[in-house]
Design a protein around this motif. Structure first.
Motif, PDB file in Angstrom:
ATOM      1  N   TYR A 120      16.929  46.969  46.364  1.00  0.00           N
ATOM      2  CA  TYR A 120      16.015  47.731  45.507  1.00  0.00           C
ATOM      3  C   TYR A 120      14.931  48.419  46.350  1.00  0.00           C
ATOM      4  CZ  TYR A 120      17.960  45.869  41.134  1.00  0.00           C
ATOM      5  OH  TYR A 120      18.788  45.559  40.074  1.00  0.00           O
ATOM      6  N   LEU A 162       1.195  38.397  51.701  1.00  0.00           N
ATOM      7  CA  LEU A 162       1.019  37.192  50.889  1.00  0.00           C
ATOM      8  C   LEU A 162      -0.388  37.135  50.304  1.00  0.00           C
ATOM      9  CD1 LEU A 162       2.757  34.213  52.711  1.00  0.00           C
ATOM     10  CD2 LEU A 162       2.935  34.803  50.296  1.00  0.00           C
ATOM     11  N   GLY A 183      -0.898  39.035  47.305  1.00  0.00           N
ATOM     12  CA  GLY A 183      -0.113  38.640  46.133  1.00  0.00           C
ATOM     13  C   GLY A 183       1.265  39.288  46.053  1.00  0.00           C
ATOM     14  N   PHE A 203       4.978  39.392  46.172  1.00  0.00           N
ATOM     15  CA  PHE A 203       5.967  38.314  46.059  1.00  0.00           C
ATOM     16  C   PHE A 203       7.391  38.836  45.948  1.00  0.00           C
ATOM     17  CE2 PHE A 203       4.530  39.469  41.864  1.00  0.00           C
ATOM     18  CZ  PHE A 203       5.736  39.692  41.218  1.00  0.00           C
ATOM     19  N   SER A 219      -1.322  46.286  41.194  1.00  0.00           N
ATOM     20  CA  SER A 219      -0.004  45.935  41.727  1.00  0.00           C
ATOM     21  C   SER A 219       1.116  46.306  40.769  1.00  0.00           C
ATOM     22  CB  SER A 219       0.064  44.426  41.982  1.00  0.00           C
ATOM     23  OG  SER A 219      -0.887  44.048  42.940  1.00  0.00           O
ATOM     24  N   PHE A 220       2.218  46.751  41.317  1.00  0.00           N
ATOM     25  CA  PHE A 220       3.426  47.033  40.545  1.00  0.00           C
ATOM     26  C   PHE A 220       4.609  46.486  41.319  1.00  0.00           C
ATOM     27  CE2 PHE A 220       0.317  50.107  39.238  1.00  0.00           C
ATOM     28  CZ  PHE A 220       0.502  50.211  37.863  1.00  0.00           C
ATOM     29  N   TRP A 221       5.423  45.710  40.650  1.00  0.00           N
ATOM     30  CA  TRP A 221       6.572  45.094  41.303  1.00  0.00           C
ATOM     31  C   TRP A 221       7.856  45.719  40.768  1.00  0.00           C
ATOM     32  CZ3 TRP A 221       9.392  40.565  38.833  1.00  0.00           C
ATOM     33  CH2 TRP A 221      10.506  40.195  39.605  1.00  0.00           C
ATOM     34  N   HIS A 261      11.399  48.439  41.807  1.00  0.00           N
ATOM     35  CA  HIS A 261      11.846  49.821  41.826  1.00  0.00           C
ATOM     36  C   HIS A 261      11.736  50.462  40.439  1.00  0.00           C
ATOM     37  CE1 HIS A 261      15.589  52.103  40.792  1.00  0.00           C
ATOM     38  NE2 HIS A 261      15.016  52.924  41.620  1.00  0.00           N
ATOM     39  N   ASP A 262      11.945  49.637  39.403  1.00  0.00           N
ATOM     40  CA  ASP A 262      11.948  50.169  38.042  1.00  0.00           C
ATOM     41  C   ASP A 262      10.538  50.365  37.481  1.00  0.00           C
ATOM     42  OD1 ASP A 262      11.494  47.470  37.948  1.00  0.00           O
ATOM     43  OD2 ASP A 262      13.129  46.993  36.573  1.00  0.00           O
ATOM     44  N   ARG A 263       9.517  50.098  38.316  1.00  0.00           N
ATOM     45  CA  ARG A 263       8.153  50.327  37.851  1.00  0.00           C
ATOM     46  C   ARG A 263       7.494  51.530  38.518  1.00  0.00           C
ATOM     47  NH1 ARG A 263       5.502  46.824  34.496  1.00  0.00           N
ATOM     48  NH2 ARG A 263       7.026  45.500  33.453  1.00  0.00           N
ATOM     49  N   ASP A 311       6.121  53.847  35.903  1.00  0.00           N
ATOM     50  CA  ASP A 311       4.910  53.253  35.312  1.00  0.00           C
ATOM     51  C   ASP A 311       3.711  53.446  36.233  1.00  0.00           C
ATOM     52  OD1 ASP A 311       6.189  52.371  33.078  1.00  0.00           O
ATOM     53  OD2 ASP A 311       6.218  50.256  33.624  1.00  0.00           O
ATOM     54  N   ASP A 348       2.517  56.942  35.996  1.00  0.00           N
ATOM     55  CA  ASP A 348       1.768  57.166  34.747  1.00  0.00           C
ATOM     56  C   ASP A 348       0.385  56.531  34.835  1.00  0.00           C
ATOM     57  OD1 ASP A 348       3.906  58.487  33.667  1.00  0.00           O
ATOM     58  OD2 ASP A 348       4.630  56.791  32.486  1.00  0.00           O
ATOM     59  N   TRP A 399      -4.677  51.955  32.249  1.00  0.00           N
ATOM     60  CA  TRP A 399      -4.599  51.676  30.809  1.00  0.00           C
ATOM     61  C   TRP A 399      -5.504  50.507  30.505  1.00  0.00           C
ATOM     62  CZ3 TRP A 399       0.648  50.427  32.831  1.00  0.00           C
ATOM     63  CH2 TRP A 399       1.368  51.593  33.121  1.00  0.00           C
ATOM     64  N   LEU A 453       2.064  33.316  42.732  1.00  0.00           N
ATOM     65  CA  LEU A 453       1.983  34.768  42.950  1.00  0.00           C
ATOM     66  C   LEU A 453       2.613  35.556  41.797  1.00  0.00           C
ATOM     67  CD1 LEU A 453       2.892  35.031  46.773  1.00  0.00           C
ATOM     68  CD2 LEU A 453       0.614  34.856  45.780  1.00  0.00           C
ATOM     69  N   TYR A 503       0.783  37.818  38.703  1.00  0.00           N
ATOM     70  CA  TYR A 503       1.133  39.222  38.480  1.00  0.00           C
ATOM     71  C   TYR A 503       1.634  39.437  37.052  1.00  0.00           C
ATOM     72  CZ  TYR A 503       3.960  43.469  38.527  1.00  0.00           C
ATOM     73  OH  TYR A 503       4.506  44.683  38.212  1.00  0.00           O
TER      74      TYR A 503
END
Lengths: 197, 197
Positions: free
Chosen positions: A15, A162, A165, A167, A178-180, A182-184, A187, A190, A197, B58, B62
């Motif tokens: 990913y 680490l 955060g 992970f 933070s965004f975890w 590939h599919d975010r 988001d 945006d 938001w 972690l 999130y």
């Protein structure tokens, strides 16, 4: 540029490979400098008790299908190397060996390594594989890969990830948010455009 | 209607709660009958070696932030019950106790249970909590909740979910294609509209 977009990834993460295909375009669109930050997911998994995705019952089968259809949708090749998941220490060290003096070239190398691993299914786990791919870009990293300061730099980066955060891979941080996954990435875009938001 | 859209979820899953807020509208938009299928994630975690999301170092921190911002973005309330994660056996049994004779009312009850748990942070783990929420809808399920055929139905549904490769919540299946995660609902919609990738 009004800030940075940190892009954390493990070279062994498929990913992460998909994310690497569009992260620079996304950064440009959003007016952010993309900071590429390879790290070692294995060190993080020790903290979280996680395991490599594709080996997990049920979830692993799904992930393989999802990776293949995601790649098809993006129009990029996806092929798994024979040895998978693989150790990405050599790839990370090569990146950081270059990054201090030539961050743009380090990114070019990262893309080349990812395309070798998941675009053509080549093994990039061993130092000689990594050096050979660097060689195709006219780079000679043989003397630098094992330097104590490069090893130390990688340890420092893993610890830094680490501490922030991180992970999973890919993982993004923009303005402390933070965004975890590939599919975010949409988001994240945006979120930046709408000022949160 | 040219087919169904199966919606698998655990009542203890906050991302399932978010998905439940828009799944019926999505089904209508896509011309698919939505089939609600509560199941017990704990049984699946035994297969996959996973653990409840919010307790993972972690990743749990999130997820909490991501759930709150996702709810803000959707404009729905998000509040965690004191006892979390919680056992959702009673909620599942109540759903299936109704579903055979009145699937629409079973969905109404599912929404009410989710809104109690994650909209208002109420405990829905105990049978009496579930019966009380059913009571606000004019339903008396006291005699049916513990029936052997209802217990058997739930066991059957959990096994069915496992057999279909469902390993998380929410999870969707449309035309044999699986999508995992609240954040894949737009992908699912694109996949259906475009006839696959």
């Amino acid at each position: 540029m009004s800030g940075t977009l940190e892009f954390y990834f493990d070279f062994s993460s498929p990913y992460g490979y998909l994310a690497a295909q569009r992260i620079d375009a996304l950064g440009e669109e959003l007016g952010r400098d993309v900071i590429w930050r390879p790290f070692l997911l294995g060190a993080v998994f020790k903290e979280t008790g996680s395991q490599p995705l594709l080996g997990i019952p049920l979830k692993g089968d799904y992930a393989r299908l999802d990776l293949e259809r995601s790649a098809r949708r993006m129009g990029v090749p996806m092929r798994f190397p024979d040895s998978f998941p693989f150790a990405s220490v050599a790839a990370c060290r090569a990146f950081y060996a270059l990054e201090e003096n030539d961050p743009a070239m380090a990114v070019t190398l990262a893309v080349a390594l990812y395309e070798a691993a998941f675009g053509r299914g080549e093994d990039i786990n061993k130092p000689e594989n990594v050096l050979s791919i660097a060689g195709t870009l006219g780079l000679d990293l043989a003397d630098r890969l094992g330097l104590p300061e490069i090893k130390e730099r990688l340890r420092h980066e893993v610890e830094g990830a680490l501490n922030k955060g991180v992970f999973g891979s890919p993982f993004f941080i923009v303005e402390g948010e933070s965004f975890w996954g590939h599919d975010r990435m949409d988001d994240l875009a945006d979120w930046v455009r709408q000022g949160g938001w």
